[in-house]
Design an enzyme around this catalytic site. Sequence first.
Site, short mmCIF file in Angstrom:
data_model
loop_
_atom_site.label_atom_id
_atom_site.label_comp_id
_atom_site.label_asym_id
_atom_site.label_seq_id
_atom_site.Cartn_x
_atom_site.Cartn_y
_atom_site.Cartn_z
N HIS A 55 0.84 -1.37 0.10
CA HIS A 55 -0.07 -0.03 -0.15
C HIS A 55 0.91 1.05 -0.14
O HIS A 55 2.18 1.09 0.12
CB HIS A 55 -0.85 0.03 0.96
CG HIS A 55 -0.28 -0.24 2.60
ND1 HIS A 55 0.48 1.00 3.00
CD2 HIS A 55 -0.11 -1.06 3.41
CE1 HIS A 55 1.09 0.59 4.16
NE2 HIS A 55 0.54 -0.74 4.45
N CYS A 67 3.52 -4.63 6.97
CA CYS A 67 3.22 -4.34 5.41
C CYS A 67 4.26 -3.89 4.63
O CYS A 67 5.26 -3.44 5.05
CB CYS A 67 2.00 -3.39 5.40
SG CYS A 67 0.48 -4.10 6.13
#
Length: 490
Positions: A412, A428
């Site tokens: 992301h 992440c």
Amino acid sequence: MRMPHDLKSYVQKHPDNQMAWYLLGKDYERSGQTAKANYCFERSGGVYEAFEHSKAPAQVWIEYQHKLMQLEQQRKKQQFKRRSAAIMLWLLLLGIVPSAMAPDAMNIDVVTEPADESSPEQGLESIDYTDEQGAAHESEAVEAGPEPPVFTGIPLINDEITDEAAGRMMNQLRHTDATIITLGLEQENEFLLWGTSPAKPLMYQFRSNGEGEVTSQSLLPEWCKCTPDDLKGLSASAIEWGQKEEQAIALRSAITAYKQLNGVYPERIEQLMKPFPNNHIGGVNSPMRELYPEMLGYIQSLAGDYRDSESDPTIGERSSEDGPLLPSFEDTYGGEPYMKEALSIIVNKETHRLTLLSGSIVLRNYEVGLGGNKTPEGDFVISDKVVNPNGRSDGEFGTRGMQLSDTDYAIHGTNDPGSIGLDESLGCIRMHQEDVEELFALVPPGTQVTIKDSANTPTQIIAPEQAGDRFQPELVPGQTNPDKIYHWLN
């Protein structure tokens, strides 16, 4: 290996380069200078035997050695005549010999010293050969013909074509009637790097007459016998070629992923452009819409499924000998896309790089932020693909998110760009906004993602430096998830 137009100077600097000797020999052979050609073939060693399937003609080599001996004898005679002339002139000045014996009356030609035979190629330059009609031959530059350019990539190491790559290209072209423009792709380990710009460097033009004869011409500005406008036109065509390749691989990946998920092919591009969660392609532009029917038929033909398609059913029945497999790729060597495998991703935790691949071609290599040991390793697929995963464009996940196999981890964006290249997330994979938006447009759900502690992938960043060079098709609407605010481990 660079193959400049003046190969003679190249072999002087690189006398151990067998491919260069072979190419120089072919130049001499085409111009009818047989002895020079066979001298070069002897120096090319196993390269000549690999291409010609025979040994270099030793008898001509012996004749050439004899010619060199004659040259040496001629050089010594010229030196003797020059010394004799000097003595005669000195005696004349002393009044010892009559003026009738002066050098002018003796018709002595003053010549420069021959080249040093310690450099064999300089020795070649000293010998003039003619054909049976007495016409001298020079190696001529290969001039670009009126036909539109046909492109392909060729591996480079340190900005130079390798002997292996040049030999493979020439061998492929030996029995085809084709003119190919090669674009340089730097090679690192087993990978070819797509580069930071759509403008790939123009390297060489290879031309084959279909009868085993292949010629080459450098397109490097310092060597090419062409005008700046010629190179400018080729560069513009090469940029269009590179952009089309990126559009084609995005379509190919989306079509392949759709088929794997649904068991059938998407007969129309609109089937890839559904709202979340059926958003199989992130963005589309007019060239991609035009290219879609051909790409669909091409992919189906490879799988033997073209008869079920509404696209051109003859694509799967053609071969490259019939002309381009795809009309839109008549400017590509082989008549089909250069990138032939659906996109996949490798994340290298050691170097903080996310590598986007088509087979061994590195299309992009982004710098990313990770979480150190908190970032999981293993094989995943992209599941959810969403715009504004926080429900807004300025959230902690940025403007795009791609969840990994329904886990709490995702690729992301970020509102903390200073963390890129560091281990500051909870696991992440963080990306710069322009990078994650481009990746989102290129890869479909179902894309394979492999995360490794270390990998043999490139370290240099490979992404367009100019915003206008990015892969930026128009964003497909409806790619937010109105029913969920994501809480990945950022």
